[in-house]
Structure formats: structure tokens, C-alpha cells
Design an enzyme around this catalytic site. Structure first.
Site, PDB file in Angstrom:
ATOM      1  N   ASP A 120      11.916 -10.217 -46.243  1.00  0.00           N
ATOM      2  CA  ASP A 120      13.186 -10.492 -45.574  1.00  0.00           C
ATOM      3  C   ASP A 120      14.172 -11.119 -46.559  1.00  0.00           C
ATOM      4  OD1 ASP A 120      15.070 -10.668 -43.617  1.00  0.00           O
ATOM      5  OD2 ASP A 120      14.146 -12.343 -42.549  1.00  0.00           O
ATOM      6  N   ARG A 179      21.046 -14.917 -46.357  1.00  0.00           N
ATOM      7  CA  ARG A 179      20.745 -15.974 -45.364  1.00  0.00           C
ATOM      8  C   ARG A 179      19.427 -16.675 -45.686  1.00  0.00           C
ATOM      9  NH1 ARG A 179      20.154 -11.047 -43.094  1.00  0.00           N
ATOM     10  NH2 ARG A 179      17.986 -10.449 -42.733  1.00  0.00           N
ATOM     11  N   ASN A 180      18.579 -16.027 -46.473  1.00  0.00           N
ATOM     12  CA  ASN A 180      17.285 -16.614 -46.820  1.00  0.00           C
ATOM     13  C   ASN A 180      17.214 -17.116 -48.263  1.00  0.00           C
ATOM     14  OD1 ASN A 180      16.137 -16.435 -44.321  1.00  0.00           O
ATOM     15  ND2 ASN A 180      15.417 -14.335 -44.639  1.00  0.00           N
ATOM     16  N   ASP A 230      11.841 -18.811 -47.246  1.00  0.00           N
ATOM     17  CA  ASP A 230      11.264 -18.019 -46.141  1.00  0.00           C
ATOM     18  C   ASP A 230      10.455 -16.808 -46.579  1.00  0.00           C
ATOM     19  OD1 ASP A 230      12.266 -19.814 -44.410  1.00  0.00           O
ATOM     20  OD2 ASP A 230      13.946 -18.590 -43.723  1.00  0.00           O
TER      21      ASP A 230
HETATM   22  P1  AMP Z   1      16.954 -20.550 -40.971  1.00  0.00           P
HETATM   23  O1  AMP Z   1      16.279 -20.892 -39.709  1.00  0.00           O
HETATM   24  O2  AMP Z   1      16.042 -20.527 -42.137  1.00  0.00           O
HETATM   25  O3  AMP Z   1      17.802 -19.331 -40.867  1.00  0.00           O
HETATM   26  O4  AMP Z   1      17.955 -21.780 -41.287  1.00  0.00           O
HETATM   27  C1  AMP Z   1      19.111 -22.051 -40.507  1.00  0.00           C
HETATM   28  C2  AMP Z   1      20.109 -22.849 -41.360  1.00  0.00           C
HETATM   29  O5  AMP Z   1      19.562 -24.116 -41.690  1.00  0.00           O
HETATM   30  C3  AMP Z   1      20.425 -22.180 -42.685  1.00  0.00           C
HETATM   31  O6  AMP Z   1      21.471 -21.278 -42.570  1.00  0.00           O
HETATM   32  C4  AMP Z   1      20.772 -23.354 -43.571  1.00  0.00           C
HETATM   33  O7  AMP Z   1      22.124 -23.689 -43.442  1.00  0.00           O
HETATM   34  C5  AMP Z   1      19.928 -24.487 -43.011  1.00  0.00           C
HETATM   35  N1  AMP Z   1      18.701 -24.687 -43.817  1.00  0.00           N
HETATM   36  C6  AMP Z   1      17.529 -24.034 -43.705  1.00  0.00           C
HETATM   37  N2  AMP Z   1      16.611 -24.491 -44.585  1.00  0.00           N
HETATM   38  C7  AMP Z   1      17.217 -25.470 -45.286  1.00  0.00           C
HETATM   39  C8  AMP Z   1      16.808 -26.334 -46.361  1.00  0.00           C
HETATM   40  N3  AMP Z   1      15.572 -26.276 -46.879  1.00  0.00           N
HETATM   41  N4  AMP Z   1      17.710 -27.211 -46.859  1.00  0.00           N
HETATM   42  C9  AMP Z   1      18.952 -27.265 -46.332  1.00  0.00           C
HETATM   43  N5  AMP Z   1      19.399 -26.493 -45.331  1.00  0.00           N
HETATM   44  C10 AMP Z   1      18.556 -25.598 -44.798  1.00  0.00           C
END
Ligand code: AMP
Length: 517
Positions: free
Chosen positions: A367, A371-372, A385
Site C-alpha cells: 500500500d 498517505r503512507n 504502514d
Molecule cells: P493513518 O491511519 O496511518 O492513515 O494516519 C492518519 C493520520 O495520522 C496521517 O495522515 C498522519 O497525519 C497522522 N499520523 C499517522 N502516523 C503518524 C506518526 N507516526 N507520526 C505523526 N503523525 C502520524
């Protein structure tokens, strides 16, 4: 034998000899051989009960110098400051060593320290100007960062020639690079007429005078960030199912398709990111199996998985925290507009570096998309991820159900993965091409005028996105290579990494023996 005496005034040890029983003559000889180091206690010449006149002597091989500050995260840890000397007593825990402070505020205290925060005393790694695995581009970024003055410098391992060193120097607002060449007898030089036995001597010489360099060497480059420790502490390295009461959620950072992400504090000491998963979004057993592998995948361009809470719901995934959130948001926000083409290519090169590591480990991301990818300070990017898609039960608007029960983020997924469920490192390469498109368009939705259904219909018959506006042709060629129908014709991540990094390798220009480059 453990011979120790403490100065009553400052409590500093005045003699330590852990390893062997050593007579006074043995000690003298060891000092002569430079096997041990002598640190004179400032109060050693004071008289009074318990105050010794003897110096502190420690086996040099066990003495390390701290490269960064470290604040204890658990009661078993030892805090220290950059420059402190530490004696390592036990290395058996691997990435965390049991050590004793020989100098600094916590002298004589013992505890665990992260092994990657220290270097053997007097080794080149202990020098404040040695930035071993720093690439030319990173060196420029570091030297141009706030806090460095004209003449700031660092020495790093040369990227193009293994075993060679390069010197990078800040000359007002530009960074110049010099190769440190060796004579046949192994002496180092910038100018052939002035060789030095050691790098230290070379640095000392050019710190005194310009002697043909663009500028006299000043202060070592400031170290911006301490590296990530391996795991949160010595005892979470293997035992990484942690108690959820040790995590305090501080603020919500974002919401993803499978739950919410928070900034959190572990053990009231350590900033972490906490991904909380919606109940039912994955089977804890599947996740744990995958997480076992993910945890072992450590690379500077991959987000480190620190720990998990899988007992009870919601499942927590605890990772390193990245200050600028996802690359997609970063590209789309004002920050994106400030990015120059060089920054965009560098972003892509960092993702390729992280993915080249996964490629080497025979691991598939599944993936890969902007976004990841997460962004930290100074545009540092890390892939996040990886492998999670395999355990998630997908549900999201970017996801398309090609066949019953199989859902993909269609616009990022290779045709053979959509149609035949064939996920390989080559389908990751396809996604990388789409990610490159996102980078070059500052986070635009791929195939902007097409629906998922249209993409599924047209891509297998040869349709490809055109070159985005202002995107250099060479970069579009890289994207197109990633989107070759025959997956075997797509490049490897290793090739992509060097191709992207090569954009910055300028020609060797001349200074004294064509040494500056
Ligand atoms: P996700 O569920 O992985 O799509 O994460 C949702 C949002 O959380 C992302 O778009 C980032 O803005 C933030 N995010 C996720 N992981 C992190 C991380 N390790 N450090 C800082 N922000 C994060």
C-alpha cells in the site's frame, strides 16, 4: 576484582579497575601502551580522609563517549549528555548496553543506554565532526541548517567510493565538498603536498589555517536530531507487548481508514505515535504475526514499530512520532508550495531508499502511497504502514472491489495485483510511480478526471497518465518505467534509489588535484 575509591568531596571515583587485578607497574605499562585511560579527579590532590591521590584508570576498550544527550525513559535507564564518558559493563542486551557514567552529572550511576548513542572513546566515530553514513545531500542540508556558522564542517563516508572519506564545508551560504584522498602509505590529504597520518591531524591543521581550502575549518556541524533508539527501552526490544496503562494519549493527530492516530507519551517520558484500530478492523492474531516481522525491519527510512497493545480493544500500534504528519498532507499544504524540485526528488529518493531495504528483505509493502509516507523535521521522510494492508480488512473510498472480497486502493495498485491478486515487489514499484506522480503534483489525486472504474478498464489496455506540468522529463521517464505492463521490465528499488540520488551528484570540479567535487 573491583577496586574503587570515591572522592569524599565530589563522590567521583578515583580509581576503577574492573577487568583485572592490576599492580601499580601493570597500570603504568598499560598507560604507556595506551590500553587504559587516565582521568585525573579534580580533587585528587586534596588531602583528607578517603581522598586518594591516584587517578581514575579504566580499560579504554570499554570506555565510550556519548554522541547525543539521552534522557532516561525508565528507572533502569541512565541519562547522559553528549560528551560524557561511559564505561560499558554489559553488552549482552544487544541494542541497549548496561553502563556506568564516568563523567558528567550522573557520575558513577549505572543503567541502560542506547548503544547507537555512543562511540568508543578516541575512535573516529566519537569525533563531533564525523557524520559517518551521511549522504552528500544530507550533509548540505545539515550544514545549511540554522545554528551553523561560516566554516562549519563535517567528515562523512564517501557515497561513490567505499572506504573513502569526504569533507563538507559551509562557505557562507554554499557547501563545498572535498575528497580526502590517501597516499600509498595511507596518509590522508586534501592537497597532495600536505599529507597527515590521521584525520584528526588533518582537521587540526585546517582548523588553524585555510591552506587552500575555501575557508578555515570552524565548528563541527550541529547534530540536528538524535537517532531513533532501537525499541523504546532495553526490555521492550523482545517484550514488545506493553501494558496500555503505560501509554497516555495526548492529542489526536489524524484519522485513517482503520482508526485514529494520537501523539502519546510512553511511561510519562517518551513521545510516540499511537495508532488505535477500530474494533474489528483486523484479527489480532494476524496482526501479531505480521508485526513480528515488521518489528525486525529497521532502517532510517522506515517508521519503526516500537510496541503493541493487543490485549483488549482497541489494538494500539506504537511507532516513532513524525512531526509533520503524512507526506500527502505535507505536499498539499503551504509546505508543499515551498518545496523545490530538488526537495521533491530528494523526497522520492528517501522513499526509494526505504523501499530498497524492504526489497532486500523480500518484504512487500502492498500500500505504498503518499498517505503512507510520514515527514519529520527537515523534510526527512519515512515509509510507514508496510505490510499492514495484508492484515487489514479494507474499507475506504479509494478502495475498489475488483472481485468479490478483494479490495484495493485502485489508483495506486498494479493491474496484475488488481486482476490476479499478484502482489510482489514489482507491484510496489508500480505504486512508487504513482507516488512519484503525487510528489510532482503536490499531492494531486492520480488520474484526476477518471473514476476507479475507468482506471480499472483503461490501464490494462495501455492508458497511462501524461507527464504532470513542470515535471522534468527524466522523472516522467522513471514513472513510465514503473508503469510498464510487464512487471519484469519495471526497475528495482535499488536502481530507483541510485537514479534519484544521482540527480545530486554534480561533476567533479577542480581544486588542487581536482579534489573538490
Ligand atoms: P493513518 O491511519 O496511518 O492513515 O494516519 C492518519 C493520520 O495520522 C496521517 O495522515 C498522519 O497525519 C497522522 N499520523 C499517522 N502516523 C503518524 C506518526 N507516526 N507520526 C505523526 N503523525 C502520524
Amino acid at each position: 576484582m573491583d577496586l574503587r575509591e570515591r572522592c569524599l568531596r565530589c563522590c567521583q571515583p578515583v580509581l576503577v579497575c574492573f577487568k583485572k587485578t592490576r599492580s601499580a607497574e601493570d597500570t603504568r605499562q598499560a598507560v604507556r601502551r595506551k590500553d587504559i585511560e587516565v582521568i585525573v579527579n579534580p580533587h585528587a590532590r586534596q588531602t583528607g580522609p578517603g581522598v586518594s591521590l591516584r587517578p581514575l584508570a579504566v580499560e579504554k576498550t570499554d570506555v565510550y563517549i556519548a554522541l547525543y544527550d539521552y534522557t532516561a525513559r525508565t528507572e533502569e535507564d541512565l541519562s547522559f549528555s553528549a560528551g560524557d564518558k561511559l564505561e560499558v559493563l554489559d553488552k549482552s542486551a544487544g541494542d541497549w548496553w548496561y553502563a556506568k557514567a564516568l563523567t558528567g552529572l550522573r557520575v558513577a550511576r549505572r543503567g541502560y543506554i542506547p548503544a547507537n548513542y555512543v562511540a568508543p572513546v578516541e575512535s573516529i566515530d566519537a569525533e563531533p565532526w564525523y557524520f559517518a553514513e551521511t549522504k552528500r545531500l544530507d550533509a548540505e542540508k545539515l550544514l545549511l541548517a540554522e545554528g551553523n556558522q561560516h566554516g562549519a564542517f563535517l567528515i562523512r563516508n564517501c557515497e561513490s567510493q567505499k572506504g573513502e572519506l569526504s569533507l563538507s564545508v559551509l562557505d557562507s551560504r554554499t557547501v563545498k565538498h572535498y575528497k580526502l584522498r590517501r597516499t600509498d602509505s595511507g596518509h590522508y590529504y586534501v592537497s597532495k603536498t600536505k599529507p597527515f597520518e590521521t584525520i584528526k591531524e588533518l582537521v587540526a591543521h585546517y582548523s588553524q589555517q585555510e591552506a587552500g581550502l575555501c575557508v578555515r575549518l570552524g565548528e563541527p556541524c550541529k547534530k540536528i536530531e538524535a537517532p531513533q533508539t532501537h525499541g523504546l527501552s532495553y526490555n521492550t526490544v523482545d517484550q514488545w507487548e506493553i501494558n496500555r496503562t503505560s501509554i497516555r494519549l495526548l492529542r489526536k493527530l489524524g484519522a485513517g481508514q482503520f482508526g485514529e492516530v494520537y501523539e502519546g507519551l510512553w511511561n510519562e517520558t517518551t513521545a510516540v505515535a499511537v495508532k488505535t484500530l477500530k474494533p474489528g478492523s483486523m484479527d489480532p492474531k494476524d496482526f501479531l504475526r505480521e508485526a513480528q516481522i515488521m518489528k525486525k525491519l529497521r532502517h532510517p527510512k522506515l517508521i519503526q514499530l516500537y510496541a503493541v497493545c493487543t490485549v483488549g480493544e482497541p489494538i494500539y500500534i506504537i511507532t516513532e512520532l513524525m512531526s509533520n504528519g503524512s507526506l500527502l498532507e505535507y505536499l498539499q499544504k503551504d509546505n508543499g508550495v515551498k518545496l523545490r524540485i530538488a526537495d521533491q526528488i530528494e523526497t522520492a529518493a528517501q522513499v526509494a531508499a526505504g523501499m530498497a531495504f524492504l526489497e532486500l528483505q523480500n518484504y512487500i509493502h502492498r500500500d505504498l502511497a503518499a498517505r503512507n509516507v510520514l515527514v519529520g523535521e527537515n523534510n526527512i521522510c519515512k515509509v510507514a504502514d508496510f505490510g499492514l494492508a495484508r492484515v487489514f480488512m479494507m474499507e475506504n473510498e479509494n478502495v475498489y472491489e475488483a472481485k468479490e472480497g478483494t479490495k484495493f486502493p485502485v489508483k495506486w495498485t498494479a493491474p496484475e495485483a488488481i486482476n490476479d491478486n499478484k502482489f510482489t515487489i514489482k507491484s510496489d514499484i508500480w505504486s512508487f510511480g504513482i507516488l512519484l506522480y503525487e510528489i510532482m503534483t503536490f499531492g494531486q489525486m492520480p488520474y484526476p478526471t477518471m473514476s476507479n472504474y475507468q482506471v480499472v478498464q483503461r490501464v490494462p489496455t495501455g492508458y497511462r497518465m501524461p507527464c504532470p506540468p513542470h515535471c522534468p522529463k527524466v522523472l516522467y521517464e522513471i514513472m513510465s518505467d514503473c508503469w510498464k505492463q510487464n512487471e519484469q521490465e519495471r526497475p528495482t528499488f535499488e536502481t530507483l534509489q541510485w537514479k534519484l540520488e544521482d540527480f545530486f551528484d554534480m561533476d567533479v570540479s577542480s581544486y588542487d588535484d581536482a579534489n573538490r567535487y
